[in-house]
Design a protein around this motif. Structure first.
Motif, short mmCIF file in Angstrom:
data_model
loop_
_atom_site.label_atom_id
_atom_site.label_comp_id
_atom_site.label_asym_id
_atom_site.label_seq_id
_atom_site.Cartn_x
_atom_site.Cartn_y
_atom_site.Cartn_z
N ALA A 184 0.70 -1.03 0.08
CA ALA A 184 0.47 0.02 -0.10
C ALA A 184 0.86 0.77 0.35
N ALA A 185 1.91 1.03 0.52
CA ALA A 185 2.84 2.36 0.87
C ALA A 185 3.96 3.12 -0.46
N LEU A 186 3.97 1.55 -1.12
CA LEU A 186 4.13 1.84 -2.17
C LEU A 186 3.59 2.80 -3.64
N GLU A 187 1.91 2.06 -3.61
CA GLU A 187 1.35 2.50 -4.57
C GLU A 187 0.14 3.84 -4.11
N THR A 188 1.15 4.11 -3.09
CA THR A 188 0.05 5.19 -2.90
C THR A 188 1.52 6.84 -2.17
N GLN A 189 2.60 6.02 -1.83
CA GLN A 189 3.80 6.24 -1.76
C GLN A 189 2.85 7.71 -0.09
N TRP A 190 3.07 6.41 0.46
CA TRP A 190 3.00 6.57 2.04
C TRP A 190 1.89 7.32 2.15
N GLY A 191 0.53 7.06 0.95
CA GLY A 191 -0.97 7.46 1.50
C GLY A 191 -0.94 9.07 0.78
N LYS A 192 -0.30 9.49 -0.16
CA LYS A 192 0.36 10.60 -0.21
C LYS A 192 -0.66 11.17 -1.87
N HIS A 193 -1.19 9.98 -2.52
CA HIS A 193 -0.90 9.94 -4.06
C HIS A 193 -1.70 9.08 -3.86
N MET A 194 -3.05 9.24 -4.37
CA MET A 194 -4.18 8.79 -4.41
C MET A 194 -5.12 8.63 -5.60
N PRO A 195 -5.56 8.07 -6.65
CA PRO A 195 -5.91 8.65 -7.89
C PRO A 195 -7.65 9.32 -7.00
N THR A 196 -7.55 10.36 -7.96
CA THR A 196 -8.65 12.00 -6.92
C THR A 196 -9.70 12.15 -8.04
N HIS A 197 -10.45 11.89 -7.80
CA HIS A 197 -12.03 12.65 -8.88
C HIS A 197 -11.59 13.71 -9.17
N SER A 198 -12.08 14.57 -10.12
CA SER A 198 -12.24 15.91 -10.78
C SER A 198 -12.99 16.36 -9.29
N ASP A 199 -13.03 16.92 -8.43
CA ASP A 199 -13.56 17.46 -7.31
C ASP A 199 -12.69 17.23 -5.92
N GLY A 200 -11.88 16.28 -6.42
CA GLY A 200 -10.85 16.63 -5.10
C GLY A 200 -10.88 15.68 -4.41
N SER A 201 -12.05 15.04 -4.25
CA SER A 201 -12.31 13.91 -3.62
C SER A 201 -11.42 12.71 -3.67
N SER A 202 -10.70 12.43 -2.74
CA SER A 202 -10.48 10.77 -2.67
C SER A 202 -10.86 9.27 -3.48
N SER A 203 -9.79 8.32 -3.94
CA SER A 203 -10.69 7.33 -4.66
C SER A 203 -10.71 6.10 -3.64
N PHE A 204 -9.92 6.62 -2.23
CA PHE A 204 -9.39 5.80 -1.69
C PHE A 204 -8.50 4.07 -2.08
N ASN A 205 -8.08 4.37 -3.09
CA ASN A 205 -7.51 2.99 -3.71
C ASN A 205 -6.26 2.69 -3.75
N LEU A 206 -5.83 2.15 -2.64
CA LEU A 206 -4.80 1.78 -1.66
C LEU A 206 -3.74 1.17 -2.70
N PHE A 207 -4.19 0.49 -3.58
CA PHE A 207 -3.72 -0.43 -4.09
C PHE A 207 -3.54 -0.49 -5.64
N GLY A 208 -3.88 0.26 -6.06
CA GLY A 208 -3.63 0.92 -7.29
C GLY A 208 -4.15 -0.11 -8.67
N ILE A 209 -6.05 -0.60 -8.13
CA ILE A 209 -6.15 -1.88 -8.56
C ILE A 209 -7.30 -0.98 -9.46
N LYS A 210 -6.60 -2.47 -10.86
CA LYS A 210 -7.97 -0.81 -11.72
C LYS A 210 -8.81 -1.13 -12.37
#
Length: 319
Positions: A184-210
């Motif tokens: 999870a740390a690798l996929e998100t850089q320790w939670g600082k970079h997760m895919p986000t929606h256009s309004d800035g809300s988080s996807s909470f995708n911790l493991f880069g699952i497509k």
């Protein structure tokens, strides 16, 4: 003057829905006196619902027994509970907003309408309130977006906040907590970079699952890097989006635990490299150095310090 009941009688679901502000904006154009109490009450309902959601997400529980149906019923219950809590005098937030946004002046202005007199102290309140309604809408949207973000302060916070949920998943998959957190740390850089929606809300995708064709949940479309023949290529891809970190962990457990491609990845305990290599062989990642990166994070001083801090605060001897 329009009856305040005309505003309050709108579908109560809009009281916890940001789209309800549009109708209230229109009402404010013609009758600000009735719009102010209604929008204040709506804001209190929305704020209460956000508090309930935040408290539930902080209750780690057992995400493996959650389901989409359960989440839907829970959301409906929270929405109704927030309406009930804000009914009547409520929590007092609505009354406070009415006072701060000029409701006491508007009441005086209404009394003057009976005689036709114009009170110089309340002149211009309607125009001022209309702008404040727009400001309140923007502030509320910003508050909701902020509530939908999760950015841990540092690696220790990342480990501390995920550990209760991640330990359940790790046990289910036959892995160490360190292994799950490292990926999870690798996929998100320790939670600082997760895919986000256009309004800035988080996807909470911790493991880069497509999000493939079988995924029927929410999606987010973001740039990513894929490796083709060992060469990094930038692409746009759709990733799964979740309501919380717990939902992401539960989906990750389902994927690794049930997909035959990852059968060899299960049960590796604290063998981080063996687990990560099995993931790559199963097609989880295209990066040829993926396994090494997961292992490096698991064995890093940052991870060691974060787990040591967790042991001291949570009393977990075996990580």
């Amino acid at each position: 003057m329009a009856d305040i009941g005309n505003v309050a009688a709108q579908s109560m679901s809009t009281w916890t829905d940001l789209s309800g502000f549009s109708a209230l904006r229109h009402q404010a154009e013609t009758d600000s006196n009735s719009a102010l109490p209604a929008v204040a009450k709506q804001f209190e309902s929305m704020f209460t619902e956000m508090l309930l959601k935040s408290m539930r997400e902080a209750n780690f529980g057992d995400p493996l027994f959650d389901s989409q149906a359960t989440d839907q019923w829970q959301d409906m219950y929270d929405q109704q509970l927030s309406l009930n809590l804000s009914h009547g005098k409520g929590l007092g937030i609505a009354d406070m907003l009415v006072r701060q946004l000029g409701g006491h002046n508007q009441a005086a202005q209404g009394a003057d309408h009976k005689t036709g007199a114009v009170d110089p102290h309340t002149a211009g309140v309607t125009d001022n309130w209309r702008q404040r309604l727009f400001d309140l809408e923007d502030a509320t949207r910003s508050t909701v977006r902020s509530a939908m973000k999760w950015v841990p302060q540092d690696a220790e916070a990342f480990v501390r906040e995920l550990a209760p949920q991640a330990s359940i998943v790790a046990k289910e998959l036959g892995l160490s907590l360190r292994t799950v957190l490292a990926q999870a740390a690798l996929e998100t850089q320790w939670g600082k970079h997760m895919p986000t929606h256009s309004d800035g809300s988080s996807s909470f995708n911790l493991f880069g699952i497509k999000a493939g064709g079988s995924w029927d949940g929410e999606r987010v479309n973001v740039p990513t890097v894929e490796y083709e023949g060992g060469i990094a290529v930038r692409k746009q891809a759709q990733f799964r989006s979740y309501k919380s970190a717990a939902a992401s962990l539960a989906d990750y457990a389902d994927l690794i635990g049930k997909d035959p491609r990852y059968a060899a990845a299960r049960g590796h305990g604290d063998d981080v490299m063996g687990y990560a290599r099995a993931l790559v062989e199963g097609g989880y990642a295209t990066d040829p150095t993926y396994a090494g990166k997961v292992s490096a994070i698991a064995n890093s001083s940052v991870m060691r310090q974060a787990l040591d801090a967790l042991k001291k605060t949570a009393g977990l001897p075996n990580l």
